[in-house]
Design an enzyme around this catalytic site. Structure first.
Site, PDB file in Angstrom:
ATOM      1  N   CYS A  11       0.874  -1.164   0.000  1.00 13.27           N
ATOM      2  CA  CYS A  11       0.000   0.000   0.000  1.00 13.27           C
ATOM      3  C   CYS A  11       0.915   1.219   0.000  1.00 13.27           C
ATOM      4  O   CYS A  11       1.992   1.185   0.608  1.00 13.27           O
ATOM      5  CB  CYS A  11      -0.901  -0.016   1.225  1.00 13.27           C
ATOM      6  SG  CYS A  11      -2.311   1.080   1.053  1.00 13.27           S
ATOM      7  N   CYS A  85      -5.131   0.702  -3.330  1.00 19.89           N
ATOM      8  CA  CYS A  85      -4.660   2.069  -3.126  1.00 19.89           C
ATOM      9  C   CYS A  85      -4.021   2.665  -4.369  1.00 19.89           C
ATOM     10  O   CYS A  85      -3.539   3.786  -4.341  1.00 19.89           O
ATOM     11  CB  CYS A  85      -3.653   2.087  -1.968  1.00 19.89           C
ATOM     12  SG  CYS A  85      -2.329   0.894  -2.196  1.00 19.89           S
ATOM     13  N   CYS A  89       3.231  -3.053  -8.102  1.00 16.66           N
ATOM     14  CA  CYS A  89       4.465  -3.786  -7.856  1.00 16.66           C
ATOM     15  C   CYS A  89       5.160  -4.032  -9.187  1.00 16.66           C
ATOM     16  O   CYS A  89       4.490  -4.189 -10.210  1.00 16.66           O
ATOM     17  CB  CYS A  89       4.152  -5.159  -7.248  1.00 16.66           C
ATOM     18  SG  CYS A  89       3.429  -5.106  -5.629  1.00 16.66           S
TER      19      CYS A  89
END
Length: 137
Positions: A11, A85, A89
């Site tokens: 996040c 959010c 990645c």
């Protein structure tokens, strides 16, 4: 690579949702899963309302600190889970990527964080059942 599955919760600020998810997974999986959490822009500290909400269920995450998301953390994880959010990645072949759409606890009191905490617990329980179920006797 370790024999047990590894999960990375991501996040942006690594201060609320991802910290609660990591705490739940650590607590509920009882050593059967390697757990990490991180964020692309870590906050100065963990959200106090999230710490209090977890304390209410007997999990102390007051000593946790937000951590920066690194390529090595993603590479070392089997499953990377973002918390709805908008953080992303780095993508590596063979990794599993999930996005859990969760309300942001930032700036909210413990009353508003409790339902988020409980939703995360359910998601984590389902994840454990899939990747690291209790050994049968």
């Amino acid at each position: 690579m370790s024999e047990k599955p590894s999960v990375l919760f991501v996040c942006v600020h690594n201060a609320g949702r991802s910290q609660m998810a990591a705490a739940w997974l650590t607590h509920l999986a009882a050593g059967r899963v390697e757990v990490r959490s991180a964020g692309s822009a870590p906050a100065a500290g963990v959200n106090p309302a999230a710490v209090e909400a977890m304390r209410e269920v007997g999990i102390d995450m007051s000593a946790e600190t937000p951590k920066i998301l690194t390529i090595d953390a993603v590479r070392a994880s089997d499953i990377c889970i973002t918390m709805g959010c908008g953080d992303t990645c780095p993508v590596f072949p063979g990794k599993r990527y999930l996005d859990w759409k969760l309300e942001d606890p930032a700036g909210q009191g413990v009353e508003a964080v409790r339902p988020i905490r409980d939703e995360i617990k359910t998601l984590v329980e389902n994840l454990i059942a899939e990747i690291a179920p209790e050994p049968t006797a």
